[in-house]
Design a protein around this motif. Structure first.
Motif, short mmCIF file in Angstrom:
data_model
loop_
_atom_site.label_atom_id
_atom_site.label_comp_id
_atom_site.label_asym_id
_atom_site.label_seq_id
_atom_site.Cartn_x
_atom_site.Cartn_y
_atom_site.Cartn_z
N VAL A 15 0.70 -1.30 -0.06
CA VAL A 15 0.10 0.08 -0.08
C VAL A 15 0.98 1.19 0.09
O VAL A 15 1.85 1.41 0.71
N ARG A 16 0.50 2.34 -0.77
CA ARG A 16 1.27 3.75 -0.78
C ARG A 16 0.63 4.25 0.25
O ARG A 16 -0.53 4.17 0.78
N VAL A 17 1.70 5.26 0.90
CA VAL A 17 1.68 5.98 1.95
C VAL A 17 1.66 7.37 1.79
O VAL A 17 2.80 7.72 1.24
N ILE A 18 0.88 8.34 2.07
CA ILE A 18 1.25 9.86 2.17
C ILE A 18 1.28 10.13 3.66
O ILE A 18 -0.17 9.92 4.24
N ILE A 19 2.35 10.64 4.18
CA ILE A 19 2.27 11.40 5.49
C ILE A 19 1.69 12.61 5.34
O ILE A 19 1.94 13.37 4.53
N LEU A 20 0.50 13.00 6.16
CA LEU A 20 0.15 14.33 6.20
C LEU A 20 0.07 14.90 7.68
O LEU A 20 -0.34 14.21 8.61
N THR A 21 1.23 15.76 7.99
CA THR A 21 1.28 16.12 9.40
C THR A 21 1.41 17.68 9.46
O THR A 21 2.11 18.27 8.54
N ALA A 43 12.32 11.11 9.59
CA ALA A 43 12.66 10.76 8.18
C ALA A 43 13.41 9.40 8.10
O ALA A 43 12.65 8.89 6.87
N LYS A 44 14.03 8.87 8.74
CA LYS A 44 14.49 7.59 8.72
C LYS A 44 13.72 6.45 8.68
O LYS A 44 13.76 5.54 7.98
N GLU A 45 12.74 6.59 9.71
CA GLU A 45 11.58 5.68 9.79
C GLU A 45 10.67 5.57 8.43
O GLU A 45 10.31 4.61 8.23
N MET A 46 10.63 6.94 8.14
CA MET A 46 9.76 6.91 6.71
C MET A 46 10.31 6.40 5.76
O MET A 46 9.65 5.75 4.80
N VAL A 47 11.73 6.48 5.66
CA VAL A 47 12.27 5.65 4.22
C VAL A 47 12.10 4.14 4.53
O VAL A 47 11.93 3.53 3.51
N GLU A 48 12.28 3.60 5.86
CA GLU A 48 12.25 2.26 5.98
C GLU A 48 10.78 1.87 5.73
O GLU A 48 10.61 0.46 5.34
N LEU A 49 9.68 2.58 6.22
CA LEU A 49 8.40 2.28 6.03
C LEU A 49 7.85 2.24 4.70
O LEU A 49 6.65 2.40 4.43
#
Length: 130
Positions: A80-86, A94-100
């Motif tokens: 599933v593709r994910v867009i973070i909206l924060t 950022a590192k976790e976002m790359v890993e996930l």
């Protein structure tokens, strides 16, 4: 908008009920199949049930934050593709976002046109990969 993209399922997860409702309403108006959850646990359940093509996910939520929610979702759904909206940019995340495998990150407030453009890009990229 491409009709192929308009039949896509999108799940919005944000603990701000008004924000979730607005996103879902905008997406439905645009022709997407849209679902909303106001906490991470419900988001995980809806993701398992509906198998969306895209998740719009808030990072800061009560009880289960966006990263914990996405870690749970990734256990059963790595596509599933994910867009973070924060509203809170955080370099430590950022590192976790790359890993996930986050597709995009938008900082609140964002307008509907910007959100729809990013959704179209992310889903278009996904459709192009198939």
């Amino acid at each position: 908008m491409n009709k192929e993209l308009m039949c896509k399922k999108i799940l919005a997860i944000d603990d701000d009920e008004d924000m979730t409702e607005t996103i879902v309403d905008v997406l439905k108006y645009e022709g997407y199949q849209a679902f909303g959850a106001t906490n991470g646990a419900d988001g995980v359940i809806i993701n398992d049930k509906e198998n969306p093509d895209l998740i719009i996910l808030d990072l800061r939520m009560q009880e289960m934050d966006g990263i914990a929610t996405l870690r749970q979702i990734r256990k059963t759904d790595d596509k599933v593709r994910v867009i973070i909206l924060t509203g809170f940019g955080n370099p430590d995340v950022a590192k976790e976002m790359v890993e996930l495998d986050i597709s995009e990150c938008l900082i609140k407030p964002t307008d509907n046109d910007q959100l729809l453009h990013v959704i179209s890009d992310v889903l278009g990229y996904q459709a192009g990969k198939k």
